[in-house]
Design an enzyme around this catalytic site. Sequence first.
Site, PDB file in Angstrom:
ATOM      1  N   ARG A  95       0.818  -1.215   0.000  1.00 40.49           N
ATOM      2  CA  ARG A  95       0.000   0.000   0.000  1.00 40.49           C
ATOM      3  C   ARG A  95       0.854   1.268   0.000  1.00 40.49           C
ATOM      4  O   ARG A  95       0.383   2.348  -0.307  1.00 40.49           O
ATOM      5  CB  ARG A  95      -0.977  -0.012   1.184  1.00 40.49           C
ATOM      6  CG  ARG A  95      -2.020   1.059   1.079  1.00 40.49           C
ATOM      7  CD  ARG A  95      -3.208   0.966   2.061  1.00 40.49           C
ATOM      8  NE  ARG A  95      -3.151  -0.036   3.081  1.00 40.49           N
ATOM      9  CZ  ARG A  95      -2.570   0.131   4.287  1.00 40.49           C
ATOM     10  NH1 ARG A  95      -1.990   1.268   4.611  1.00 40.49           N
ATOM     11  NH2 ARG A  95      -2.572  -0.853   5.155  1.00 40.49           N
ATOM     12  N   TYR A 100     -16.495  18.411 -13.658  1.00 36.52           N
ATOM     13  CA  TYR A 100     -16.894  17.012 -13.805  1.00 36.52           C
ATOM     14  C   TYR A 100     -17.957  16.676 -12.760  1.00 36.52           C
ATOM     15  O   TYR A 100     -17.809  17.008 -11.584  1.00 36.52           O
ATOM     16  CB  TYR A 100     -15.666  16.103 -13.653  1.00 36.52           C
ATOM     17  CG  TYR A 100     -16.021  14.643 -13.654  1.00 36.52           C
ATOM     18  CD1 TYR A 100     -16.502  14.037 -14.807  1.00 36.52           C
ATOM     19  CD2 TYR A 100     -15.893  13.879 -12.503  1.00 36.52           C
ATOM     20  CE1 TYR A 100     -16.844  12.693 -14.812  1.00 36.52           C
ATOM     21  CE2 TYR A 100     -16.231  12.532 -12.501  1.00 36.52           C
ATOM     22  CZ  TYR A 100     -16.705  11.945 -13.665  1.00 36.52           C
ATOM     23  OH  TYR A 100     -17.043  10.622 -13.662  1.00 36.52           O
ATOM     24  N   ASP A 138      -7.980  20.306 -12.604  1.00 31.07           N
ATOM     25  CA  ASP A 138      -8.259  19.009 -13.209  1.00 31.07           C
ATOM     26  C   ASP A 138      -7.878  19.141 -14.686  1.00 31.07           C
ATOM     27  O   ASP A 138      -8.546  19.836 -15.452  1.00 31.07           O
ATOM     28  CB  ASP A 138      -9.737  18.654 -13.031  1.00 31.07           C
ATOM     29  CG  ASP A 138     -10.087  17.271 -13.578  1.00 31.07           C
ATOM     30  OD1 ASP A 138      -9.397  16.805 -14.516  1.00 31.07           O
ATOM     31  OD2 ASP A 138     -11.062  16.666 -13.095  1.00 31.07           O
ATOM     32  N   LYS A 183      -8.813   8.420 -18.778  1.00 28.85           N
ATOM     33  CA  LYS A 183      -9.151   9.046 -20.056  1.00 28.85           C
ATOM     34  C   LYS A 183      -7.928   9.062 -20.993  1.00 28.85           C
ATOM     35  O   LYS A 183      -7.463   8.017 -21.382  1.00 28.85           O
ATOM     36  CB  LYS A 183      -9.735  10.436 -19.810  1.00 28.85           C
ATOM     37  CG  LYS A 183     -10.793  10.466 -18.680  1.00 28.85           C
ATOM     38  CD  LYS A 183     -12.089   9.753 -19.035  1.00 28.85           C
ATOM     39  CE  LYS A 183     -13.018   9.540 -17.845  1.00 28.85           C
ATOM     40  NZ  LYS A 183     -13.358  10.711 -17.065  1.00 28.85           N
TER      41      LYS A 183
END
Length: 362
Positions: free
Chosen positions: A54, A105, A176, A201
Amino acid sequence: MSQDSPTPVPDPGLRPATVAVTAGRPPHVADQPLNPPIAMASTYVAGGDLEYGRYGNPTWAAFEETLGALEGGRALAFASGLAAVATVLDLVGQDATVVAPRHAYNGTVMQLGDLEARGRLRSELVDVTDTDAVVKACEDAALVWLESPTNPALEVADIATIAAAAHEAGAYVVVDNTFATPLLQRPLELGADLVVHSVTKYLAGHSDVLMGAVVTRDEQLYGVLKGRRDLLGAVPGTLEAYLALRGLRTLHLRVERAQANATDLASRLAAHPAVDQVRYPGFGGIISIVLAGGAPAADLLTRTTRIWVHATSLGGVESSFERRRRWKSEPATIPDALVRLSVGIEDVEDLWDDLRQALDAL
Ligand SMILES: *Cc1c(COP(=O)(O)O)cnc(C)c1O
């Protein structure tokens, strides 16, 4: 060389296309593979920097080094774009104000609404194209969230002016950068403190990966975000990181082609009588159109093409589209008949023939 990275930091003088291809590779030493291995590891032999799966992974590190070099900062990979958004919003203190685009978004706006409903923070949604209004809103903000171009309204913000005003007010600035990618816009150079990506994306680019990232130059912010990722555990899968890095290798070619196709299609669409409005900011591979025949025409369009695939998401090699208001959560200020087109890298004549026959039949 970052602590948990097996690879040399690329020469800062290299141009983006060269960085995309050469960063995040093992050293040029006999018998080293050219690509970083997919390190499937939940734990590591004790005593080093990694210790546990992790906290770090060599395959993530190779991706992070490449994205960091492209954006001009240090990157951290997350499980998804929204995991990256949540981790950044979690930095904001109790009752602080976050300024954000009303057409950011949808998932980002929903997270802000959820945090506000639970009494965590206040959000002030703004029209990002109205620079004066955004600058004014910055006065009370702890965090100014920008997205440019916005999804799916394709509004463009004046990042440099807004970042300067936000810093004057003592606020952090996040951009973003999912739509523009670091090839078309480098927000850290325009004054942003943090860049967020839905790697899902353009960066990964093949509609087969969910992943997110945050990039910063601020070592203190990097440390805090890495600490939050270690603690909250929104880490990417190793195979995802490998595929995202493979996607980055061709980012410049894909963005160049998608943008060339989009520029061409935007002008052809503008001349078609079935199309009432074309929104294209002049860069990138996303176009939004508003159909003259309303929502029924938009729905019909998405059902009558052969190449264009009706699907949400964007930034893949394949052309896809959807009517955004088919989602209940999409704001009413997005036109009902708006179809967002994610232009792929196919031959533009085939893309146009397919769209035109569908538009002609409306
Ligand atoms: C898709 C998207 C996100 C969310 O990313 P996921 O990887 O789907 O979690 C955030 N911002 C923008 C602009 C997006 O398009």
